[in-house]
Motif scaffolding. Structure first.
Motif, PDB file in Angstrom:
ATOM      1  N   ASN A  20       0.916  -1.209  -0.142  1.00 14.93           N
ATOM      2  CA  ASN A  20      -0.162  -0.063  -0.001  1.00 14.93           C
ATOM      3  C   ASN A  20       0.976   1.314  -0.061  1.00 14.93           C
ATOM      4  N   TRP A  53      -8.717  -0.114  -6.373  1.00 13.25           N
ATOM      5  CA  TRP A  53      -9.600  -1.258  -5.698  1.00 13.25           C
ATOM      6  C   TRP A  53      -8.924  -2.301  -5.115  1.00 13.25           C
ATOM      7  N   ARG A  70      -5.934  -1.731  -3.349  1.00 15.15           N
ATOM      8  CA  ARG A  70      -5.359  -1.512  -2.173  1.00 15.15           C
ATOM      9  C   ARG A  70      -6.817  -1.364  -1.167  1.00 15.15           C
ATOM     10  N   ARG A  71      -7.877  -1.155  -1.446  1.00 14.60           N
ATOM     11  CA  ARG A  71      -9.244  -1.319  -0.712  1.00 14.60           C
ATOM     12  C   ARG A  71      -9.378  -2.920  -0.299  1.00 14.60           C
ATOM     13  N   THR A 111      -6.922  -3.705   2.363  1.00 15.21           N
ATOM     14  CA  THR A 111      -7.307  -3.222   3.572  1.00 15.21           C
ATOM     15  C   THR A 111      -8.346  -3.895   4.122  1.00 15.21           C
ATOM     16  N   ILE A 125      -5.687   1.464   6.660  1.00 17.94           N
ATOM     17  CA  ILE A 125      -6.895   2.294   6.532  1.00 17.94           C
ATOM     18  C   ILE A 125      -6.669   3.845   6.776  1.00 17.94           C
ATOM     19  N   LEU A 180      -4.990   4.657   3.157  1.00 19.06           N
ATOM     20  CA  LEU A 180      -6.034   4.629   2.367  1.00 19.06           C
ATOM     21  C   LEU A 180      -6.899   5.824   2.604  1.00 19.06           C
ATOM     22  N   SER A 187      -7.904   8.596  -0.146  1.00 18.66           N
ATOM     23  CA  SER A 187      -9.164   8.822  -0.505  1.00 18.66           C
ATOM     24  C   SER A 187      -9.465  10.345  -0.481  1.00 18.66           C
ATOM     25  N   GLU A 201     -17.662   5.398   2.850  1.00 16.76           N
ATOM     26  CA  GLU A 201     -16.708   4.563   2.137  1.00 16.76           C
ATOM     27  C   GLU A 201     -15.989   3.486   2.893  1.00 16.76           C
ATOM     28  N   PHE A 202     -15.520   4.148   4.110  1.00 21.94           N
ATOM     29  CA  PHE A 202     -14.890   3.007   5.106  1.00 21.94           C
ATOM     30  C   PHE A 202     -15.839   2.348   5.864  1.00 21.94           C
ATOM     31  N   LEU A 258     -16.377  -0.561   3.527  1.00 25.10           N
ATOM     32  CA  LEU A 258     -15.032  -1.523   3.711  1.00 25.10           C
ATOM     33  C   LEU A 258     -15.154  -2.304   5.126  1.00 25.10           C
ATOM     34  N   THR A 269      -9.618   7.120  10.618  1.00 21.97           N
ATOM     35  CA  THR A 269      -9.848   7.646   9.686  1.00 21.97           C
ATOM     36  C   THR A 269     -10.415   9.213  10.204  1.00 21.97           C
TER      37      THR A 269
END
Length: 800
Positions: free
Chosen positions: A310, A427, A429-430, A433, A692, A695, A699, A727-728, A731, A780
């Protein structure tokens, strides 16, 4: 890949020290955890590796179906060796018989366990004396061979050749000094004697050679080219013959013609033979659990690698113009790929060095945690293996960043649009995570469930106030009169509310004696038995369900024809109710016994085992265990009892422990697994949180223009925060969906091994999800707040 590539790689990494430090530390922590876990796995699979050709050395075991709960026992009677000698099979045999003795050295008493071994022991187990002659020592009746540990325990020094010690008036002379056996062995020893040793009284060993009812010790056989079934067959036939002569053909037919099962286990697999309930020599472990820890090590390594990928991907995006210039100046694809792989390899080697340092620093704590001596973990071979693992991890981690670099388009990058990440990369990297968080949630749930269940098992209620009792383990050589006088004296000691004897402590899952009983239904049932003092029920405060307990005011001999059943035993014997059994007669063979009362269901073996039928009888002052009802701690109790100990048991002190400690020891392995999983959870959660966090930063940066346009159209901070958080949250939901089913399956599989389960175990799943949600929120939150507060102008510049 040349040295010049590594130098360039180091210079590139040094340009961004904070970014490089984050990558280095994350990978180093993952490698350190993996090294420690894999070191334990290697230690476990190396048990008895010092024994030559240990795959062809077998240890015998048997299971006696006469017991109420038959279990494998890794001990054999002495006549078993003679049976195998007469079998005609091409094998070499070795008996190992333990003798625990109190000896006198320079007039001072010491306790030590001698291991009596056959003359074949040195060759079979690859043992050579450092000083002296081991075969000659074993051939002498007074010969004794000591390891350095045994020499220091007895004499305080390793210069012991020629020294003597007194064992009940019989003298042993140290004639050989042995090397210390490997720590991971199922056959530990500190003192070796031969089969003709003076430890046996005259004629005693010859009598034991024909005694099939006494378990002498372990029997080993070296046999190349002979199957395990062929090794067990002669012993199985003789065992059937001996048992049939004792119990009769009719009893043999009832159990299918076999009352004793005999089998052998390769010495290489003995450490993992957890089916054995009684063995002598070190702990045992489940191979499935050890392999699970190997899987945990690889999982942590994979998570650390994904974290590195990442961060390395973000570095590639930031270096878009540099890559474009190099391509424009003629750098080939192979040259670019080599450079990025060299950077990754350099980072991995540095992380490996740091990881080894962390592993070395944590090794004492880790060894104590798993209760295994791993001092030899950092050997030259293990260091080379660690470097190989680290380098392979680095090269594998460098593949994706190198691929990203090769896909950079010079024209687009030089035009200032190199920071735009391809959709596939984003995607990926998502997904990485999600994988990190799924692993963290799953491990957390399993750690919580095992920890809560282990605590529940350690605090199990056997049916009386066990926390108010201490245990005194008496030496076996004490006479019945000495034991009885000692118990009576104990009850007069201030601070002791009562003293009673029992054959085995509560919470100890050892194989118990069992006997067949016949009730009014005429059906014969085999029950386990517990021998207790007449005052057992009065001292423990256990109130019978019906009838009465034994009478503590009457002599034990006067109550030898009385028994107490629990409810399960009464029902199995055919009584209509528990009360109906009181005063009735049941038979044990030809002996008639009166049912004095019905005991409540007591948990003798801990939470793993169900409460089964039990018969209580009065022991005749032969038990080696005394339960003291007292609130004194161990230290105070030892000081208080010191005068009595010196009077009744001169020599080494009697072992004192809290009664609760037996349950805690039974849960020790579960506690260790829970702690290991907790450490693994901490590492994986930290990696997931960092992943995260990165990420989220990417993001917010990537969606800078969108955030600006939404704010220009009137979106407030709350709406922007909801946009970023959604978004998170998605996830996290994906991670939960991936993590909870396997975690639930693992928890169910673990709990299936218990008869009694805590109600909190299944709360581990929502608790782990909550911990994961809080971790994601904490990781986050900073970037969500930045997005909520940023001005449209700054957001437009950030999204460029």
């Amino acid at each position: 890949m040349r040295l010049r590539d590594f130098r360039i790689g180091w210079r590139v990494l040094a340009r961004q020290p904070l970014h490089t430090a984050a990558m280095l530390l994350g990978l180093a922590v993952g490698l350190a955890a993996a090294f420690l876990l894999l070191g334990f796995v290697h230690y476990s699979f190396s048990y008895d590796s010092a024994v030559p050709d240990n795959r062809n050395v077998y240890v015998y075991k048997h299971k006696l179906k006469l017991l109420a709960e038959p279990q494998w026992i890794e001990q054999m009677p002495l006549p078993a060796a003679d049976v195998m000698v007469k079998s005609g099979l091409p094998l070499t045999l070795c008996n190992v018989v333990p003798h625990k003795k109190t000896v006198k050295v320079d007039g001072k008493p010491r306790e030590i366990e001698f291991s009596e071994v056959s003359a074949t022991f040195p060759a079979m187990f690859g043992v050579r004396a450092v000083e002296g002659d081991l075969p000659a020592t074993l051939a002498r009746p007074d010969g004794l061979a000591l390891t350095p540990r045994g020499a220091r325990e007895l004499f305080g020094t390793t210069a012991v050749l020629g020294r003597t010690l007194d064992v009940d008036g019989r003298m042993l002379r140290v004639s050989a000094l042995l090397p210390e056996p490997q720590p991971n062995t199922t056959l530990p020893y500190v003192a070796l004697v031969g089969e003709g040793t003076v430890l046996w009284k005259p004629g005693e060993r010859e009598r034991e050679r024909h005694n099939w009812m006494a378990l002498a010790g372990k029997l080993y056989a070296r046999a190349s080219g002979v199957t395990p079934q062929a090794l067990a067959a002669p012993m199985q036939l003789e065992a059937n013959r001996v048992v049939a002569a004792m119990v009769g053909e009719e009893a043999m037919r009832k159990v299918g013609g076999t009352m004793v099962d005999v089998a052998v286990t390769p010495l290489a697999d003995a450490y993992f033979d957890t089916d054995v309930a009684v063995f002598h020599g070190g702990p045992r472990a489940s191979k499935a659990r050890v392999l699970a820890l190997a899987g945990l090590a690889l999982l942590i390594l994979a998570l650390a690698a994904t974290n590195y990928v990442n961060l390395a991907t973000l570095r590639v995006l930031a270096r878009g113009r540099e890559i474009a210039v190099r391509k424009t100046l003629g750098a080939s694809a192979g040259r670019l790929a080599t450079q990025f792989l060299a950077e990754s390899a350099a980072m991995a080697l540095a992380a490996t060095g740091l990881g080894l340092l962390l592993a070395w620093l944590l090794l004492p704590m880790f060894s104590e945690l798993i209760d295994r001596p791993l001092a030899a973990f950092l050997s030259p071979a293990s260091l080379l293996a660690a470097l190989a693992i680290g380098l392979a991890t680095g090269l594998a981690c460098g593949i994706w960043p190198a691929r990203m670099a090769l896909r950079v388009l010079p024209a687009r990058a030089l035009a200032g649009r190199a920071n735009s990440e391809p959709a596939g990369s984003a995607w990926l990297r998502r997904a990485l995570t999600v994988f990190q968080f799924a692993a963290a949630i799953s491990l957390c749930a399993l750690a919580l469930a095992i920890g809560w269940q282990a605590r529940f098992a350690a605090q199990a209620n056997p049916g009386f106030a066990v926390d108010e009792f201490m245990l005194l383990h008496l030496r076996q050589e004490a006479s019945a009169d000495t034991r009885q006088a000692f118990r009576e004296a104990l009850e007069r000691v201030p601070g002791i509310a009562g003293a009673t004897a029992i054959d085995l402590p509560f919470g100890y899952p050892m194989v118990r004696n069992s006997t067949a009983f016949r009730g009014p239904s005429g059906v014969e049932q085999r029950f386990e038995m517990s021998l207790v003092s007449p005052n057992f029920f009065a001292v423990t405060g256990i109130v019978p369900v019906a009838g009465s307990g034994f009478d503590g005011t009457r002599p034990a001999a006067a109550q030898q024809d009385d028994i107490i059943l629990n409810g399960a035993a009464a029902r199995a014997l055919g009584f209509a109710s528990e009360a109906a059994a009181v005063g009735q007669v049941v038979t044990m063979g030809s002996k008639a016994l009166r049912v004095a009362g019905i005991a409540p269901p007591l948990r003798h073996k801990g939470s793993r085992y169900p409460v089964t039928a039990m018969v209580y009888t009065v022991e005749q002052a032969n038990a080696n265990l005394v339960m003291l009802r007292t609130r004194l701690d161990v230290g105070t109790l030892e000081k208080t009892l010191a005068p009595l100990m010196a009077r009744y048991f001169p020599g080494p002190s009697v072992w004192v422990q809290p009664a609760r400690a037996v349950y805690e020891n039974g849960s020790a392995d579960d506690w260790r697994i829970a702690r290991l999983l907790t450490l693994g959870t901490a590492v994986t959660t930290g990696i997931a949180a960092f992943g995260i966090y990165v990420l989220a930063a990417g993001s917010v940066q990537r969606r800078g223009r969108e955030i600006a346009l939404r704010k220009l159209h009137g979106a407030g901070g709350r709406a922007i925060g909801l946009l970023v958080g959604t978004e998170f949250a998605l996830l996290l939901l994906a991670a939960a969906a991936l993590a909870l089913p396997p975690a639930g399956f693992a928890i169910a599989h673990y709990l299936a091994g218990f008869a009694e389960v805590t109600a909190y175990a299944w709360w581990a799943l929502p608790a782990a999800l909550l911990i994961g949600a809080l971790t994601a929120l904490g990781a986050t939150l900073r970037h969500a707040l930045v997005a909520m507060r940023v001005t449209p102008v700054a957001a437009l510049r950030q999204g460029e």
